[in-house]
Design a protein around this motif. Structure first.
Motif, PDB file in Angstrom:
ATOM      1  N   ASN A  99       0.618  11.708   1.202  1.00 36.65           N
ATOM      2  CA  ASN A  99      -0.217  10.513   0.511  1.00 36.65           C
ATOM      3  C   ASN A  99       0.044   9.043   0.949  1.00 36.65           C
ATOM      4  O   ASN A  99      -1.039   8.216   1.029  1.00 36.65           O
ATOM      5  CB  ASN A  99       0.354  10.657  -1.215  1.00 36.65           C
ATOM      6  CG  ASN A  99      -0.818   9.690  -1.947  1.00 36.65           C
ATOM      7  OD1 ASN A  99      -1.826   9.982  -1.880  1.00 36.65           O
ATOM      8  ND2 ASN A  99      -0.223   9.006  -2.941  1.00 36.65           N
ATOM      9  N   VAL A 100       1.175   8.874   1.421  1.00 34.74           N
ATOM     10  CA  VAL A 100       1.355   7.406   2.018  1.00 34.74           C
ATOM     11  C   VAL A 100       0.786   7.560   3.145  1.00 34.74           C
ATOM     12  O   VAL A 100       0.000   6.593   3.618  1.00 34.74           O
ATOM     13  CB  VAL A 100       3.025   7.457   2.356  1.00 34.74           C
ATOM     14  CG1 VAL A 100       3.175   6.382   3.225  1.00 34.74           C
ATOM     15  CG2 VAL A 100       3.555   6.775   0.991  1.00 34.74           C
ATOM     16  N   VAL A 149       0.778  -1.044   0.034  1.00 34.39           N
ATOM     17  CA  VAL A 149      -0.144  -0.004  -0.144  1.00 34.39           C
ATOM     18  C   VAL A 149       0.930   1.248   0.249  1.00 34.39           C
ATOM     19  O   VAL A 149       0.632   2.195  -0.770  1.00 34.39           O
ATOM     20  CB  VAL A 149      -1.056  -0.070   1.225  1.00 34.39           C
ATOM     21  CG1 VAL A 149      -1.621   1.396   1.474  1.00 34.39           C
ATOM     22  CG2 VAL A 149      -1.933  -1.172   1.143  1.00 34.39           C
ATOM     23  N   ALA A 150       1.870   1.351   0.730  1.00 31.17           N
ATOM     24  CA  ALA A 150       2.968   2.421   0.820  1.00 31.17           C
ATOM     25  C   ALA A 150       3.502   2.808  -0.456  1.00 31.17           C
ATOM     26  O   ALA A 150       3.868   3.751  -1.066  1.00 31.17           O
ATOM     27  CB  ALA A 150       3.928   2.057   2.005  1.00 31.17           C
ATOM     28  N   GLY A 151       3.937   1.585  -1.097  1.00 29.72           N
ATOM     29  CA  GLY A 151       4.684   1.634  -2.364  1.00 29.72           C
ATOM     30  C   GLY A 151       3.790   2.424  -3.550  1.00 29.72           C
ATOM     31  O   GLY A 151       4.159   2.897  -4.004  1.00 29.72           O
ATOM     32  N   ILE A 152       2.621   1.844  -3.481  1.00 25.55           N
ATOM     33  CA  ILE A 152       1.671   2.205  -4.454  1.00 25.55           C
ATOM     34  C   ILE A 152       1.307   3.713  -4.237  1.00 25.55           C
ATOM     35  O   ILE A 152       1.476   4.576  -5.239  1.00 25.55           O
ATOM     36  CB  ILE A 152       0.382   1.406  -4.453  1.00 25.55           C
ATOM     37  CG1 ILE A 152       0.905  -0.081  -4.967  1.00 25.55           C
ATOM     38  CG2 ILE A 152      -0.402   2.070  -5.264  1.00 25.55           C
ATOM     39  CD1 ILE A 152      -0.247  -1.312  -4.703  1.00 25.55           C
ATOM     40  N   ALA A 153       1.064   4.058  -2.958  1.00 24.71           N
ATOM     41  CA  ALA A 153       0.767   5.415  -2.574  1.00 24.71           C
ATOM     42  C   ALA A 153       1.997   6.278  -3.121  1.00 24.71           C
ATOM     43  O   ALA A 153       1.729   7.606  -3.368  1.00 24.71           O
ATOM     44  CB  ALA A 153       0.502   5.687  -1.169  1.00 24.71           C
ATOM     45  N   ALA A 154       3.174   5.702  -2.860  1.00 25.15           N
ATOM     46  CA  ALA A 154       4.733   6.851  -3.201  1.00 25.15           C
ATOM     47  C   ALA A 154       4.605   6.970  -4.703  1.00 25.15           C
ATOM     48  O   ALA A 154       4.775   7.874  -5.001  1.00 25.15           O
ATOM     49  CB  ALA A 154       5.804   6.194  -2.584  1.00 25.15           C
ATOM     50  N   ARG A 155       4.163   5.888  -5.483  1.00 22.02           N
ATOM     51  CA  ARG A 155       4.371   5.879  -6.740  1.00 22.02           C
ATOM     52  C   ARG A 155       3.364   6.695  -7.312  1.00 22.02           C
ATOM     53  O   ARG A 155       3.664   7.374  -8.612  1.00 22.02           O
ATOM     54  CB  ARG A 155       4.306   4.395  -7.446  1.00 22.02           C
ATOM     55  CG  ARG A 155       5.627   3.722  -7.275  1.00 22.02           C
ATOM     56  CD  ARG A 155       5.449   2.444  -7.969  1.00 22.02           C
ATOM     57  NE  ARG A 155       6.552   1.503  -7.657  1.00 22.02           N
ATOM     58  CZ  ARG A 155       6.792   0.880  -6.833  1.00 22.02           C
ATOM     59  NH1 ARG A 155       5.822   0.509  -5.760  1.00 22.02           N
ATOM     60  NH2 ARG A 155       7.845   0.035  -6.696  1.00 22.02           N
ATOM     61  N   GLU A 156       2.391   6.999  -6.728  1.00 17.68           N
ATOM     62  CA  GLU A 156       1.403   7.914  -7.286  1.00 17.68           C
ATOM     63  C   GLU A 156       1.701   9.291  -7.499  1.00 17.68           C
ATOM     64  O   GLU A 156       0.925  10.063  -8.251  1.00 17.68           O
ATOM     65  CB  GLU A 156       0.104   7.796  -6.520  1.00 17.68           C
ATOM     66  CG  GLU A 156      -0.832   6.377  -6.592  1.00 17.68           C
ATOM     67  CD  GLU A 156      -1.958   6.383  -5.567  1.00 17.68           C
ATOM     68  OE1 GLU A 156      -2.744   5.356  -5.764  1.00 17.68           O
ATOM     69  OE2 GLU A 156      -2.001   7.243  -4.781  1.00 17.68           O
ATOM     70  N   VAL A 204       8.306  17.122  -3.507  1.00 15.48           N
ATOM     71  CA  VAL A 204       8.041  15.690  -3.777  1.00 15.48           C
ATOM     72  C   VAL A 204       8.090  14.968  -2.590  1.00 15.48           C
ATOM     73  O   VAL A 204       6.966  14.135  -2.211  1.00 15.48           O
ATOM     74  CB  VAL A 204       9.072  15.021  -4.651  1.00 15.48           C
ATOM     75  CG1 VAL A 204       8.997  13.571  -5.008  1.00 15.48           C
ATOM     76  CG2 VAL A 204       8.857  15.610  -6.243  1.00 15.48           C
ATOM     77  N   ALA A 205       8.746  14.978  -1.501  1.00 15.01           N
ATOM     78  CA  ALA A 205       9.038  14.327  -0.495  1.00 15.01           C
ATOM     79  C   ALA A 205       7.688  14.625   0.500  1.00 15.01           C
ATOM     80  O   ALA A 205       7.044  13.785   1.082  1.00 15.01           O
ATOM     81  CB  ALA A 205      10.240  14.511   0.538  1.00 15.01           C
ATOM     82  N   PHE A 218      10.128   8.981  -9.802  1.00 14.61           N
ATOM     83  CA  PHE A 218      10.368   8.096 -10.939  1.00 14.61           C
ATOM     84  C   PHE A 218      10.232   6.653 -10.496  1.00 14.61           C
ATOM     85  O   PHE A 218       9.811   5.817 -11.170  1.00 14.61           O
ATOM     86  CB  PHE A 218      11.735   8.356 -11.618  1.00 14.61           C
ATOM     87  CG  PHE A 218      12.216   7.752 -12.649  1.00 14.61           C
ATOM     88  CD1 PHE A 218      11.592   7.602 -13.846  1.00 14.61           C
ATOM     89  CD2 PHE A 218      13.052   6.676 -12.393  1.00 14.61           C
ATOM     90  CE1 PHE A 218      11.804   6.972 -15.125  1.00 14.61           C
ATOM     91  CE2 PHE A 218      13.482   5.600 -13.653  1.00 14.61           C
ATOM     92  CZ  PHE A 218      13.018   5.956 -14.679  1.00 14.61           C
ATOM     93  N   ALA A 219      10.956   6.190  -9.494  1.00  9.75           N
ATOM     94  CA  ALA A 219      11.000   4.811  -9.104  1.00  9.75           C
ATOM     95  C   ALA A 219      11.349   4.801  -7.703  1.00  9.75           C
ATOM     96  O   ALA A 219      11.635   5.741  -6.956  1.00  9.75           O
ATOM     97  CB  ALA A 219      12.237   4.041  -9.686  1.00  9.75           C
ATOM     98  N   LEU A 220      11.184   3.836  -6.793  1.00  9.46           N
ATOM     99  CA  LEU A 220      11.316   3.371  -5.788  1.00  9.46           C
ATOM    100  C   LEU A 220      12.617   2.352  -5.304  1.00  9.46           C
ATOM    101  O   LEU A 220      12.707   1.541  -6.342  1.00  9.46           O
ATOM    102  CB  LEU A 220       9.978   2.833  -4.842  1.00  9.46           C
ATOM    103  CG  LEU A 220       9.009   3.586  -4.697  1.00  9.46           C
ATOM    104  CD1 LEU A 220       8.018   2.685  -4.202  1.00  9.46           C
ATOM    105  CD2 LEU A 220       9.276   4.978  -4.234  1.00  9.46           C
ATOM    106  N   GLY A 221      13.460   2.582  -4.551  1.00 12.72           N
ATOM    107  CA  GLY A 221      14.660   1.570  -4.340  1.00 12.72           C
ATOM    108  C   GLY A 221      15.872   2.451  -4.794  1.00 12.72           C
ATOM    109  O   GLY A 221      15.836   3.247  -5.627  1.00 12.72           O
ATOM    110  N   GLY A 222      17.197   1.892  -4.358  1.00 16.99           N
ATOM    111  CA  GLY A 222      18.380   2.271  -4.808  1.00 16.99           C
ATOM    112  C   GLY A 222      18.824   1.652  -6.202  1.00 16.99           C
ATOM    113  O   GLY A 222      17.941   0.813  -6.496  1.00 16.99           O
ATOM    114  N   GLY A 223      19.926   1.789  -6.344  1.00 17.71           N
ATOM    115  CA  GLY A 223      20.377   1.247  -7.978  1.00 17.71           C
ATOM    116  C   GLY A 223      20.282  -0.150  -7.754  1.00 17.71           C
ATOM    117  O   GLY A 223      19.900  -1.039  -8.840  1.00 17.71           O
ATOM    118  N   VAL A 224      20.781  -0.871  -6.736  1.00 17.12           N
ATOM    119  CA  VAL A 224      20.926  -2.334  -6.541  1.00 17.12           C
ATOM    120  C   VAL A 224      19.746  -2.857  -6.475  1.00 17.12           C
ATOM    121  O   VAL A 224      19.238  -4.003  -7.041  1.00 17.12           O
ATOM    122  CB  VAL A 224      21.670  -2.846  -5.230  1.00 17.12           C
ATOM    123  CG1 VAL A 224      21.800  -4.460  -5.079  1.00 17.12           C
ATOM    124  CG2 VAL A 224      23.228  -2.336  -5.531  1.00 17.12           C
TER     125      VAL A 224
END
Length: 154
Positions: free
Chosen positions: A115-116, A42-49, A108-109, A54-60
């Motif tokens: 939203n989250v 739920v938190a991931g989807i809310a953040a992407r909205e 953005v933050a 652009f994306a979630l997560g670091g490079g790795v």
């Protein structure tokens, strides 16, 4: 002594991998349990909205996510860059973001945090006590269009 542990669990989140119980309505016929993976999604989807994310997560984690998405039957990765701690009544969320170049990171933050919090609280009934955001990268659109250098030899 059992009373103290229940009170302590209600005050703070318990673990990143455990499950949480949503607040029970007095007189209800049972207890509802919400897994931390549900809060993570739920938190991931809310953040992407939010515009500017652009994306979630670091490079790795994004690289591993891209590999996992190519494996048939693995589904999509919606929890990359999201970790949560879930207690009986509260949750805390940590996010790793990649922001679009040109977007004001502070705005953005703030928008992601709002939203989250509202989405997780509305869907799960848990109180979100904090949302920590780490901006790990900026996405520059020109980087997507770059092609491999052409070899000089055949």
């Amino acid at each position: 002594m059992a009373q103290e542990s229940t009170t302590q669990a209600e005050k703070s989140p318990t673990s990143r991998t455990g499950s949480a119980a949503a607040p029970n309505v007095e007189g209800s016929a049972g207890k509802t349990t919400i897994a931390s993976s549900v809060v993570q999604k739920v938190a991931g989807i809310a953040a992407r909205e939010v515009s500017g994310v652009f994306a979630l997560g670091g490079g790795v984690s994004r690289a591993f996510g891209a590999i996992r998405e190519r494996i048939p039957g693995s589904g999509t990765v919606t929890t990359s860059g999201v970790s949560v701690e879930v207690g009986e009544k509260q949750a805390a969320v940590d996010l790793d973001l990649v922001v679009e170049y040109g977007a004001r990171i502070v705005d953005v933050a703030k928008a992601v945090r709002r939203n989250v919090i509202s989405t997780v609280e509305q869907i799960t009934g848990l109180e979100v006590i904090e949302v920590n955001i780490a901006v790990n990268d900026i996405h520059v659109p020109e980087e997507d269009g770059e092609e491999e250098p052409v070899s000089r030899v055949e």
